[in-house]
Design a protein around this motif. Sequence first.
Motif, PDB file in Angstrom:
ATOM      1  N   LEU A  50       0.824  -1.203   0.000  1.00 18.44           N
ATOM      2  CA  LEU A  50       0.000   0.000   0.000  1.00 18.44           C
ATOM      3  C   LEU A  50       0.860   1.257   0.000  1.00 18.44           C
ATOM      4  O   LEU A  50       0.507   2.260  -0.631  1.00 18.44           O
ATOM      5  CB  LEU A  50      -0.933  -0.009   1.208  1.00 18.44           C
ATOM      6  CG  LEU A  50      -2.059  -1.062   1.169  1.00 18.44           C
ATOM      7  CD1 LEU A  50      -2.841  -1.059   2.473  1.00 18.44           C
ATOM      8  CD2 LEU A  50      -2.985  -0.816  -0.010  1.00 18.44           C
ATOM      9  N   GLU A  51       1.993   1.203   0.698  1.00 21.95           N
ATOM     10  CA  GLU A  51       2.911   2.337   0.679  1.00 21.95           C
ATOM     11  C   GLU A  51       3.481   2.558  -0.720  1.00 21.95           C
ATOM     12  O   GLU A  51       3.608   3.678  -1.202  1.00 21.95           O
ATOM     13  CB  GLU A  51       4.055   2.103   1.678  1.00 21.95           C
ATOM     14  CG  GLU A  51       3.655   2.266   3.132  1.00 21.95           C
ATOM     15  CD  GLU A  51       3.174   3.691   3.434  1.00 21.95           C
ATOM     16  OE1 GLU A  51       3.786   4.651   2.909  1.00 21.95           O
ATOM     17  OE2 GLU A  51       2.190   3.844   4.174  1.00 21.95           O
ATOM     18  N   GLN A  52       3.822   1.433  -1.385  1.00 22.72           N
ATOM     19  CA  GLN A  52       4.347   1.521  -2.752  1.00 22.72           C
ATOM     20  C   GLN A  52       3.295   2.114  -3.686  1.00 22.72           C
ATOM     21  O   GLN A  52       3.596   2.927  -4.551  1.00 22.72           O
ATOM     22  CB  GLN A  52       4.761   0.136  -3.256  1.00 22.72           C
ATOM     23  CG  GLN A  52       5.258   0.128  -4.704  1.00 22.72           C
ATOM     24  CD  GLN A  52       5.508  -1.273  -5.225  1.00 22.72           C
ATOM     25  OE1 GLN A  52       5.691  -2.202  -4.463  1.00 22.72           O
ATOM     26  NE2 GLN A  52       5.508  -1.417  -6.542  1.00 22.72           N
ATOM     27  N   GLU A  53       2.049   1.692  -3.505  1.00 21.91           N
ATOM     28  CA  GLU A  53       0.972   2.180  -4.357  1.00 21.91           C
ATOM     29  C   GLU A  53       0.779   3.681  -4.188  1.00 21.91           C
ATOM     30  O   GLU A  53       0.500   4.408  -5.146  1.00 21.91           O
ATOM     31  CB  GLU A  53      -0.323   1.434  -4.036  1.00 21.91           C
ATOM     32  CG  GLU A  53      -1.470   1.778  -4.959  1.00 21.91           C
ATOM     33  CD  GLU A  53      -2.707   0.921  -4.703  1.00 21.91           C
ATOM     34  OE1 GLU A  53      -3.758   1.246  -5.272  1.00 21.91           O
ATOM     35  OE2 GLU A  53      -2.600  -0.048  -3.916  1.00 21.91           O
ATOM     36  N   GLY A  57       1.662   4.944  -7.565  1.00 23.49           N
ATOM     37  CA  GLY A  57       0.366   4.918  -8.227  1.00 23.49           C
ATOM     38  C   GLY A  57      -0.064   3.546  -8.685  1.00 23.49           C
ATOM     39  O   GLY A  57      -1.149   3.374  -9.230  1.00 23.49           O
ATOM     40  N   SER A  58       0.800   2.533  -8.474  1.00 25.26           N
ATOM     41  CA  SER A  58       0.445   1.164  -8.862  1.00 25.26           C
ATOM     42  C   SER A  58       0.962   0.182  -7.824  1.00 25.26           C
ATOM     43  O   SER A  58       2.143   0.175  -7.490  1.00 25.26           O
ATOM     44  CB  SER A  58       1.023   0.815 -10.237  1.00 25.26           C
ATOM     45  OG  SER A  58       2.432   0.877 -10.219  1.00 25.26           O
ATOM     46  N   ALA A 155       3.254  -5.477 -18.513  1.00 23.35           N
ATOM     47  CA  ALA A 155       3.012  -4.954 -17.166  1.00 23.35           C
ATOM     48  C   ALA A 155       3.985  -3.836 -16.834  1.00 23.35           C
ATOM     49  O   ALA A 155       3.615  -2.836 -16.202  1.00 23.35           O
ATOM     50  CB  ALA A 155       3.130  -6.083 -16.148  1.00 23.35           C
ATOM     51  N   GLU A 156       5.232  -3.995 -17.277  1.00 23.46           N
ATOM     52  CA  GLU A 156       6.252  -2.979 -16.998  1.00 23.46           C
ATOM     53  C   GLU A 156       6.088  -1.747 -17.889  1.00 23.46           C
ATOM     54  O   GLU A 156       6.044  -0.618 -17.402  1.00 23.46           O
ATOM     55  CB  GLU A 156       7.651  -3.576 -17.215  1.00 23.46           C
ATOM     56  CG  GLU A 156       8.231  -4.247 -15.996  1.00 23.46           C
ATOM     57  CD  GLU A 156       9.725  -4.495 -16.156  1.00 23.46           C
ATOM     58  OE1 GLU A 156      10.466  -4.221 -15.203  1.00 23.46           O
ATOM     59  OE2 GLU A 156      10.141  -4.945 -17.239  1.00 23.46           O
ATOM     60  N   ARG A 157       6.011  -1.975 -19.198  1.00 21.06           N
ATOM     61  CA  ARG A 157       6.079  -0.853 -20.144  1.00 21.06           C
ATOM     62  C   ARG A 157       4.752  -0.128 -20.348  1.00 21.06           C
ATOM     63  O   ARG A 157       4.730   1.084 -20.520  1.00 21.06           O
ATOM     64  CB  ARG A 157       6.598  -1.362 -21.493  1.00 21.06           C
ATOM     65  CG  ARG A 157       8.037  -1.842 -21.453  1.00 21.06           C
ATOM     66  CD  ARG A 157       8.528  -2.170 -22.845  1.00 21.06           C
ATOM     67  NE  ARG A 157       9.931  -2.589 -22.838  1.00 21.06           N
ATOM     68  CZ  ARG A 157      10.607  -2.941 -23.930  1.00 21.06           C
ATOM     69  NH1 ARG A 157      10.010  -2.919 -25.116  1.00 21.06           N
ATOM     70  NH2 ARG A 157      11.865  -3.317 -23.839  1.00 21.06           N
ATOM     71  N   THR A 158       3.660  -0.900 -20.338  1.00 18.62           N
ATOM     72  CA  THR A 158       2.356  -0.294 -20.630  1.00 18.62           C
ATOM     73  C   THR A 158       1.565   0.007 -19.371  1.00 18.62           C
ATOM     74  O   THR A 158       0.983   1.086 -19.241  1.00 18.62           O
ATOM     75  CB  THR A 158       1.539  -1.217 -21.555  1.00 18.62           C
ATOM     76  OG1 THR A 158       2.315  -1.535 -22.711  1.00 18.62           O
ATOM     77  CG2 THR A 158       0.232  -0.564 -21.977  1.00 18.62           C
ATOM     78  N   TYR A 161       3.885  -1.127 -13.962  1.00 22.67           N
ATOM     79  CA  TYR A 161       4.121  -1.796 -12.682  1.00 22.67           C
ATOM     80  C   TYR A 161       5.622  -1.996 -12.490  1.00 22.67           C
ATOM     81  O   TYR A 161       6.368  -2.185 -13.460  1.00 22.67           O
ATOM     82  CB  TYR A 161       3.416  -3.154 -12.632  1.00 22.67           C
ATOM     83  CG  TYR A 161       1.930  -3.052 -12.384  1.00 22.67           C
ATOM     84  CD1 TYR A 161       1.421  -3.007 -11.095  1.00 22.67           C
ATOM     85  CD2 TYR A 161       1.040  -2.994 -13.450  1.00 22.67           C
ATOM     86  CE1 TYR A 161       0.054  -2.908 -10.868  1.00 22.67           C
ATOM     87  CE2 TYR A 161      -0.327  -2.881 -13.243  1.00 22.67           C
ATOM     88  CZ  TYR A 161      -0.810  -2.841 -11.946  1.00 22.67           C
ATOM     89  OH  TYR A 161      -2.162  -2.732 -11.722  1.00 22.67           O
ATOM     90  N   SER A 162       6.048  -1.981 -11.252  1.00 19.00           N
ATOM     91  CA  SER A 162       7.465  -2.173 -10.938  1.00 19.00           C
ATOM     92  C   SER A 162       7.741  -3.660 -10.719  1.00 19.00           C
ATOM     93  O   SER A 162       7.169  -4.283  -9.822  1.00 19.00           O
ATOM     94  CB  SER A 162       7.828  -1.385  -9.668  1.00 19.00           C
ATOM     95  OG  SER A 162       9.170  -1.641  -9.296  1.00 19.00           O
ATOM     96  N   LEU A 163       8.612  -4.216 -11.559  1.00 20.40           N
ATOM     97  CA  LEU A 163       8.984  -5.630 -11.447  1.00 20.40           C
ATOM     98  C   LEU A 163      10.505  -5.712 -11.477  1.00 20.40           C
ATOM     99  O   LEU A 163      11.114  -6.115 -12.480  1.00 20.40           O
ATOM    100  CB  LEU A 163       8.374  -6.440 -12.605  1.00 20.40           C
ATOM    101  CG  LEU A 163       6.848  -6.410 -12.729  1.00 20.40           C
ATOM    102  CD1 LEU A 163       6.405  -7.057 -14.038  1.00 20.40           C
ATOM    103  CD2 LEU A 163       6.210  -7.132 -11.545  1.00 20.40           C
TER     104      LEU A 163
END
Length: 378
Positions: A50-53, A57-58, A155-158, A161-163
């Motif tokens: 939740l902190e990361q979000e 923002g994701s 997921a990463e580019r579009t 999301y952080s992976l």
Amino acid sequence: MSVFKGPKSPFYQYDFQIDGRRFHGSTKAKNKKDADAVERELKAKAKADLEQEKKTGSGPITMRFAAGRYWTEVGEHHKQAKDTFRELERLVGFFGKDKRLDEIKDADVAAFVSWRRKQTVKGRKASKDGTPAPLIAPRTVNAGTILLSAIFLRAERTWRYSLPHKPHWRSHMLKQPQERVRELDQHEGEALDAAVRDDYAPWLEFARLTGLRRNETLIRWQNVNIFAKRITTIGKGNREVSTPITPDVQAILDQCVDENGVRHHPEFVFTFVCKRTRNGQVRGRRYPITSEGAKTQWRRLRERAKVQDFRFHDIRHDVATKLLRATGNLKLVQRALNHSDIKTTTKYAAVYDDDVAAALAAVGNSRNNPRTDAKDVA
């Protein structure tokens, strides 16, 4: 109480909320102490997510959500969409619908590859005489890995999301056997022509003349431009495939209309005559040749003709090798097969090299047997 034991499971369940978000599921623990420890870890992870979000923002994305979104945005538009959907179901089933993408590491992908390569073709079992069922090909195993990597990339580019710990995909790809170049000899070609059903003969001849892939041969009349003398359709990779209408191809098209000039089918060029009434089809009437119907007829045709070790795709190789022998022009073969990259076409160069070697050998023989001049003849 956020940890409890339900009546239908031997495991303790967890159910808690953080900032209005509900988290619930099984702890996979059978005693209260272990269940409490699992819950503490889950709460800590949930708070971090939740902190990361809030910062990026994701938040984390699960396999179920990622697969569903990929299907909607990309997969359902694939030419072989059914295959993509089955592969997505397989990935979600193996990793679990709630598995987060950022939790999938190299060990997880390696386990998936190991699991897949043990599976048999169409789930077959060993025969009664003990012969083991054939395993799926490395190419089939790689298809799942490639699709999973495509989901990660999107997921990463579009989706942004952080992976940070994504797997090293190349290390999980199985080595695939180099595609062979198989050519029909004269007797095999004659055997196929003699064994094909009359109603399927125009379609087979069209394939043998053009070298198109199986699905690319199932053309519609709207693909046929008689004035431009070209047949244009969409092929592999959603690329446009263009084939010239030669006199031989035109002769085939002429076979697909009756004596009054009426097409056998208003939409599809190649049709078959129904042999018995069933599944809504009436005996004696013509219906379009479908992809599955083409597969079935090709299998039966090979059996009747007794042509061994020859796939439908090998017709494409046959056309390419014969064209290269006739012209010696690799660029021309590339255009005829609609290859986007000539590197794909270079596999046929070995065939042409054999012919060059034979010609050079003939030159060598002529040098070893010098010509006798007329003046030396008594």
